[in-house]
Enzyme design. Structure first.
Site, mmCIF file in Angstrom:
data_model
loop_
_atom_site.group_PDB
_atom_site.id
_atom_site.type_symbol
_atom_site.label_atom_id
_atom_site.label_comp_id
_atom_site.label_asym_id
_atom_site.label_seq_id
_atom_site.Cartn_x
_atom_site.Cartn_y
_atom_site.Cartn_z
ATOM 1 N N ALA A 19 0.837 -1.204 0.000
ATOM 2 C CA ALA A 19 0.000 0.000 0.000
ATOM 3 C C ALA A 19 0.868 1.249 0.000
ATOM 4 O O ALA A 19 2.015 1.223 0.447
ATOM 5 C CB ALA A 19 -0.919 0.018 1.216
ATOM 6 N N THR A 53 1.127 4.333 1.943
ATOM 7 C CA THR A 53 0.619 4.673 3.277
ATOM 8 C C THR A 53 1.047 6.045 3.780
ATOM 9 O O THR A 53 0.799 6.376 4.936
ATOM 10 C CB THR A 53 1.072 3.617 4.303
ATOM 11 O OG1 THR A 53 2.504 3.533 4.290
ATOM 12 C CG2 THR A 53 0.473 2.261 3.985
ATOM 13 N N ASP A 75 -9.280 1.740 8.187
ATOM 14 C CA ASP A 75 -10.362 2.503 8.813
ATOM 15 C C ASP A 75 -10.550 3.873 8.160
ATOM 16 O O ASP A 75 -11.585 4.521 8.341
ATOM 17 C CB ASP A 75 -10.063 2.698 10.303
ATOM 18 C CG ASP A 75 -8.776 3.473 10.543
ATOM 19 O OD1 ASP A 75 -7.712 3.003 10.082
ATOM 20 O OD2 ASP A 75 -8.812 4.546 11.187
ATOM 21 N N TYR A 121 -5.769 9.544 0.870
ATOM 22 C CA TYR A 121 -5.380 8.165 1.180
ATOM 23 C C TYR A 121 -6.616 7.288 1.350
ATOM 24 O O TYR A 121 -6.724 6.200 0.766
ATOM 25 C CB TYR A 121 -4.522 8.135 2.449
ATOM 26 C CG TYR A 121 -4.326 6.764 3.029
ATOM 27 C CD1 TYR A 121 -3.528 5.819 2.391
ATOM 28 C CD2 TYR A 121 -4.949 6.399 4.232
ATOM 29 C CE1 TYR A 121 -3.360 4.546 2.925
ATOM 30 C CE2 TYR A 121 -4.774 5.130 4.771
ATOM 31 C CZ TYR A 121 -3.985 4.205 4.116
ATOM 32 O OH TYR A 121 -3.827 2.953 4.649
#
Length: 297
Positions: A64, A66, A106, A129
């Site tokens: 990912a 991040t 989340d 993001y």
């Protein structure tokens, strides 16, 4: 023999899966680990060629982009890695009837909830993001009906950079720090998540859909820091502060507590409470001698 491909081998979760694989000693399962130098997941042709030459029962995507703040000005890269790549992987795994396990976050939620968030609750990311990760989820589920999406939050481990390691470093350098106390969530020991993924694979589970995984319970960043302080017997002074005092390019959700019931019921797994898991982690980390800490019993 069951074949598993783990993408993002050098990240926190990828490294923890390597560790969990050794711990479980699964003779009937062979794991292959790749990083971006070995497989460019933003290149659809590269994925197609790789999977043409290698057959897998599970593909686990831990890779990912991040850098949450950097994503605000580098949306193109964030979407290539977090969204487009997930779509490419899902499409190619679907063609081969391979189960695709994709890790999400989340940050697909806006943080306005006040009770634990269920997997089917409305998404509404408040930063680039989160937008890129949500798009990745959508593409993965569209392209491969056999996708298992696992959203997680506040991840830490002995690998890479994370909140726990930052706190331990600051404890050794500072006499006093301030930590925000108005953002709620749940820490996730990446080793627990890795073992949960290993169990899914070991048991041959393929129940597609969206799931949430963190450790049990909830806390704030301030209380998280204080718990690390208590366990390690640090003398540092930690003061609470508001997130308005920490201006960042990307907004963060104020509430990120995820409801874990669907994961536990579907995959029949117990999940450790966050303080218990943190204590176990810090004892193991202390033995590694990376940062000198004194962990309480």
């Amino acid at each position: 023999m069951k074949q598993v491909l783990v993408i993002g081998a050098n990240g926190q979760l990828g490294n923890c899966i390597k560790k969990a694989e050794k711990k479980y000693n699964l003779p009937e399962t062979q794991f292959t680990y790749v990083d971006r130098t070995e497989l460019d997941i933003t290149n659809a042709s590269a994925i197609e060629n790789y999977l043409n030459n290698n057959s897998f029962d599970y593909v686990v995507n831990c890779a990912a982009y991040t850098a949450v703040d950097q994503a605000e000005t580098d949306k193109e890269t964030a979407f290539k890695v977090n969204a487009d790549a997930a779509g490419y992987l899902a499409k190619e795994t679907a063609l081969r009837e391979t189960t695709f396990i994709h890790i999400s976050t989340d940050y697909v939620f806006d943080g306005t909830a006040d009770i634990p968030i269920k997997p089917n609750d409305k998404t509404n990311p408040i930063n680039a993001y989160g937008e890129s990760k949500l798009k990745g989820e959508q593409l993965a589920l569209t392209e491969n009906p056999k996708t298992i999406i696992i959203r997680t939050a506040w991840v830490y481990s002995e690998f890479g950079g994370n909140f726990v390691k930052t706190m331990l470093r600051l404890f050794s350098e500072k006499e006093e720090i301030s930590v925000v106390n108005d953002q709620k969530g749940t820490p996730t020991n990446a080793n627990d998540l890795a073992e949960a993924i290993i169990n899914i694979i070991k048991n041959g589970l393929k129940e597609s859909g969206i799931y949430h995984f963190t450790n049990e319970g909830e806390t704030t960043w301030f209380d998280f820091a204080n718990t690390i302080k208590e366990i390690t017997h640090s003398s540092i002074i930690i003061k609470p502060t508001s997130s308005v005092n920490y201006k960042t390019p990307a907004k963060r959700p104020n509430y990120s507590v995820l409801d874990l019931s669907k994961f536990k019921e579907t995959f029949k797994q117990e999940i450790p409470e966050w303080k218990i898991s943190l204590k176990i982690f810090l004892k193991e980390f202390d033995l590694a001698g990376d940062i000198k800490i004194t962990v309480s019993d």
